[in-house]
Design an enzyme around this catalytic site. Structure first.
Site, PDB file in Angstrom:
ATOM      1  N   ASP A 154       1.030  -1.162   0.164  1.00  0.00           N
ATOM      2  CA  ASP A 154       0.361   0.295   0.276  1.00  0.00           C
ATOM      3  C   ASP A 154       1.309   1.419  -0.486  1.00  0.00           C
ATOM      4  O   ASP A 154       2.291   1.160   0.364  1.00  0.00           O
ATOM      5  CB  ASP A 154      -0.879   0.029   1.582  1.00  0.00           C
ATOM      6  CG  ASP A 154      -2.069  -0.738   0.916  1.00  0.00           C
ATOM      7  OD1 ASP A 154      -2.994  -1.492   0.237  1.00  0.00           O
ATOM      8  OD2 ASP A 154      -2.639  -0.977   2.261  1.00  0.00           O
ATOM      9  N   ASP A 168      -7.361  -1.178  -4.461  1.00  0.00           N
ATOM     10  CA  ASP A 168      -8.310  -1.573  -4.179  1.00  0.00           C
ATOM     11  C   ASP A 168      -9.210   0.292  -4.083  1.00  0.00           C
ATOM     12  O   ASP A 168      -9.928  -0.013  -4.365  1.00  0.00           O
ATOM     13  CB  ASP A 168      -7.822  -0.649  -2.754  1.00  0.00           C
ATOM     14  CG  ASP A 168      -7.502  -1.072  -1.851  1.00  0.00           C
ATOM     15  OD1 ASP A 168      -7.148  -2.412  -1.810  1.00  0.00           O
ATOM     16  OD2 ASP A 168      -6.031  -0.970  -0.927  1.00  0.00           O
TER      17      ASP A 168
END
Length: 200
Positions: A154, A168
């Protein structure tokens, strides 16, 4: 012989015209064959193209971040947005971070269900290949990382929200498009029901 010709039948002294396949009481509606909503070659090509593009973009950005930033390093971009290299073993936004195997199983099941749904309903709406392509592409990209590495990278950090990645984002955008499409599709139906004279 089943030739498509009109036949006149006497029914109770009156003549009623009967068409092939119709009932003789003139009240029962004609049976209409339902159009197949199964995805055709064009829908599958569109879906796969969107999914591959989404997965490629996600994998590329993760590779760039992992190769340029050490774990937990960050670079400020603009306003609250920064590129922050973190690892996440859960699903979107850090949920279920300690249950990697469960996440893999759930993600695989979700992708299989979406493919099954698309195979049966791919022609239901033109937006389906795009929306499901984004969701499937993002899900598969994160799934590849979890199986290969045990975590995903991330890097998009807004400070007030857990860090996330492009996969995402694609998943959320795809789901958002689906929901907006369903709401927009229901509005004309609701207008018909609420129109004056619609209720007897």
């Amino acid at each position: 012989m089943d030739a498509p010709v009109h036949r006149l039948q006497a029914a109770g002294g009156a003549l009623t015209e009967r068409l092939p396949g119709a009932t003789s009481d003139a009240l029962t509606p004609f049976s209409v064959a339902e159009r197949s909503l199964a995805a055709g070659p064009a829908q599958w090509v569109f879906l796969v193209s969107v999914a591959l593009a989404a997965a490629f973009a996600d994998q590329l950005t993760k590779h760039v971040v992992a190769s340029q930033l050490q774990l937990d390093d960050s670079v400020k971009v603009i306003g609250p947005l920064s590129i922050h290299h973190v690892q996440n073993s859960g699903i979107a936004f850090g949920l279920f971070a300690s249950a990697t195997f469960v996440v893999i199983v759930l993600t695989t099941a979700a992708v299989v269900w979406m493919l099954w749904f698309f195979a049966r309903s791919g022609q239901r709406h033109p937006v389906l290949p795009v929306a499901l392509g984004l969701v499937i592409g993002g899900s598969v990209s994160n799934l590849i990382d979890r199986v290969r590495l045990g975590h995903v990278t991330d890097f998009l950090d807004l400070r007030w929200w857990p860090a996330f990645n492009l996969a995402d984002t694609f998943i959320c955008v795809g789901v958002g498009i689906l929901l907006l499409t369903l709401v927009a599709a229901d509005r004309p139906r609701l207008r018909r029901f609420d129109a004056p004279g619609a209720r007897s």
